[in-house]
Design an enzyme around this catalytic site. Structure first.
Site, PDB file in Angstrom:
ATOM      1  N   PRO A   7       0.804  -1.217   0.000  1.00  0.00           N
ATOM      2  CA  PRO A   7       0.000   0.000   0.000  1.00  0.00           C
ATOM      3  C   PRO A   7       0.846   1.280   0.000  1.00  0.00           C
ATOM      4  O   PRO A   7       1.887   1.341   0.634  1.00  0.00           O
ATOM      5  CB  PRO A   7      -0.808  -0.092   1.296  1.00  0.00           C
ATOM      6  CG  PRO A   7      -0.663  -1.500   1.768  1.00  0.00           C
ATOM      7  CD  PRO A   7       0.696  -1.932   1.277  1.00  0.00           C
ATOM      8  N   GLU A   8       0.350   2.270  -0.727  1.00  0.00           N
ATOM      9  CA  GLU A   8       0.920   3.603  -0.717  1.00  0.00           C
ATOM     10  C   GLU A   8      -0.133   4.559  -0.148  1.00  0.00           C
ATOM     11  O   GLU A   8      -1.135   4.120   0.418  1.00  0.00           O
ATOM     12  CB  GLU A   8       1.343   4.014  -2.132  1.00  0.00           C
ATOM     13  CG  GLU A   8       2.427   3.111  -2.731  1.00  0.00           C
ATOM     14  CD  GLU A   8       2.866   3.533  -4.126  1.00  0.00           C
ATOM     15  OE1 GLU A   8       2.739   4.748  -4.448  1.00  0.00           O
ATOM     16  OE2 GLU A   8       3.324   2.682  -4.897  1.00  0.00           O
ATOM     17  N   HIS A  94      -3.876 -15.687   7.044  1.00  0.00           N
ATOM     18  CA  HIS A  94      -2.781 -14.766   7.343  1.00  0.00           C
ATOM     19  C   HIS A  94      -3.173 -13.639   8.313  1.00  0.00           C
ATOM     20  O   HIS A  94      -2.674 -12.521   8.211  1.00  0.00           O
ATOM     21  CB  HIS A  94      -2.207 -14.161   6.057  1.00  0.00           C
ATOM     22  CG  HIS A  94      -1.716 -15.182   5.075  1.00  0.00           C
ATOM     23  ND1 HIS A  94      -2.439 -15.536   3.968  1.00  0.00           N
ATOM     24  CD2 HIS A  94      -0.585 -15.927   5.054  1.00  0.00           C
ATOM     25  CE1 HIS A  94      -1.771 -16.460   3.285  1.00  0.00           C
ATOM     26  NE2 HIS A  94      -0.643 -16.713   3.923  1.00  0.00           N
ATOM     27  N   ARG A 112       3.241 -11.372   4.146  1.00  0.00           N
ATOM     28  CA  ARG A 112       4.695 -11.461   4.272  1.00  0.00           C
ATOM     29  C   ARG A 112       5.216 -11.012   5.641  1.00  0.00           C
ATOM     30  O   ARG A 112       6.410 -11.073   5.894  1.00  0.00           O
ATOM     31  CB  ARG A 112       5.362 -10.630   3.167  1.00  0.00           C
ATOM     32  CG  ARG A 112       5.041 -11.132   1.761  1.00  0.00           C
ATOM     33  CD  ARG A 112       5.862 -10.406   0.719  1.00  0.00           C
ATOM     34  NE  ARG A 112       7.271 -10.767   0.761  1.00  0.00           N
ATOM     35  CZ  ARG A 112       8.226 -10.203   0.014  1.00  0.00           C
ATOM     36  NH1 ARG A 112       7.903  -9.238  -0.840  1.00  0.00           N
ATOM     37  NH2 ARG A 112       9.474 -10.581   0.109  1.00  0.00           N
ATOM     38  N   ARG A 151      18.362  19.020  -4.887  1.00  0.00           N
ATOM     39  CA  ARG A 151      18.438  17.563  -4.999  1.00  0.00           C
ATOM     40  C   ARG A 151      19.050  17.160  -6.335  1.00  0.00           C
ATOM     41  O   ARG A 151      18.430  17.293  -7.381  1.00  0.00           O
ATOM     42  CB  ARG A 151      17.048  16.941  -4.866  1.00  0.00           C
ATOM     43  CG  ARG A 151      16.303  17.362  -3.615  1.00  0.00           C
ATOM     44  CD  ARG A 151      16.885  16.718  -2.375  1.00  0.00           C
ATOM     45  NE  ARG A 151      16.192  17.206  -1.180  1.00  0.00           N
ATOM     46  CZ  ARG A 151      16.439  16.784   0.050  1.00  0.00           C
ATOM     47  NH1 ARG A 151      17.367  15.880   0.254  1.00  0.00           N
ATOM     48  NH2 ARG A 151      15.775  17.273   1.072  1.00  0.00           N
TER      49      ARG A 151
END
Length: 270
Positions: A7-8, A94, A112, A151
């Site tokens: 997820p973002e 899970h 995971r 940057r």
């Protein structure tokens, strides 16, 4: 593992909004932790008999406020999510943590097991530094320009650096740069004022559209009601290598930057 980008920010924001409707005002009656290392700090049982008062997002973190100054934080990493169940008749795989209420259960599912949950009695946050949130009012073109100005690295890497801008990952970085017409390999400090304005507008519009679609699901991500996000149907370049650009028909390219895949149209993003 293929399919483990999310997820973002949009996925986390979508979960927060759904959980607000589900758990705010409810009192925790019991908890169960089947994988203790998921709890990175504090004791989960300290939230028993406390009520959730708010759920909000900071970058990719989910922040839960309870009464008596208790806070719970969660980071989903690649495959974590929270699911709401009115009952536990249906078996869900899970599941690492269960938070039970009188009329339902909040499940933390993580295939995971890379995610984590932190419990704080004094509100201490689990992160050291987080950059500006791209959905905050303070995220203006000027604020973005300031963060890009010195940057000397690829602009895509800057977008994904959580200490500079919090919440954007690989999927949305590629989509945002396509929307803005900027090559992901461009050095960040080389962007012009007009390009930075386009980039800022693309960030807010792409993320907002993804939130409205409930985020992106490729494999493991689910919303709290168990449904998939739908934004994968609207992706323009991510995982589209070899397909025709929706704008100009040129084939989408895949390149590797900092060991991550980037996707771009070589004509639209010069």
């Amino acid at each position: 593992m293929k399919g483990c980008e999310v997820p973002e920010l949009p996925e986390v924001e979508s979960i927060c909004r759904m959980l607000t409707d589900r758990i705010v005002g409810r009192k925790v009656v019991s908890v169960d932790v089947s994988l203790p290392r998921i709890i990175r700090c504090g004791r989960l049982d300290s939230i028993i008999n406390h009520r959730f008062s708010s759920v909000y997002r900071r970058g990719k973190y989910i922040c839960f406020e309870l009464d008596d100054s208790l806070k719970m934080f969660a980071h989903l990493r690649m495959t974590g999510t929270f699911l709401w169940k009115d009952d536990l008749i249906e078996t869900v795989s899970h599941i690492r943590v269960e938070i039970r209420f009188e009329d339902g259960c909040l499940l933390y599912r993580d295939v995971r097991t890379l995610g984590g949950i932190w419990i704080s009695n004094d509100g201490t946050e689990p992160w050291q530094t987080l950059g500006i949130d791209p959905l905050d009012e303070e995220f203006t073109s000027e604020a973005l320009a300031k963060r890009l100005s010195k940057r000397k690295m690829a602009v895509k890497q800057v977008l994904m650096n959580q200490s500079i801008i919090a919440g954007i990952g690989n999927i949305y970085a590629s989509e945002v740069l396509f929307s803005a017409g900027i090559d992901p390999q461009r050095i960040a400090c080389s962007l012009t004022v007009l390009e930075i304005e386009r980039l800022r507008n693309a960030i807010t519009s792409v993320l907002s559209a993804a939130i409205n679609s409930g985020g992106t699901t490729f494999r493991d991500f689910r919303l709290s009601d168990g449904k998939d996000g739908a934004f994968q149907e609207f992706l323009k370049v991510y995982r589209k290598a070899g397909e025709a650009c929706s704008r100009c028909g040129t084939k989408i390219r895949r390149i590797v930057q900092a060991q991550r895949s980037s996707y771009l149209c070589p004509k639209c993003q010069r």
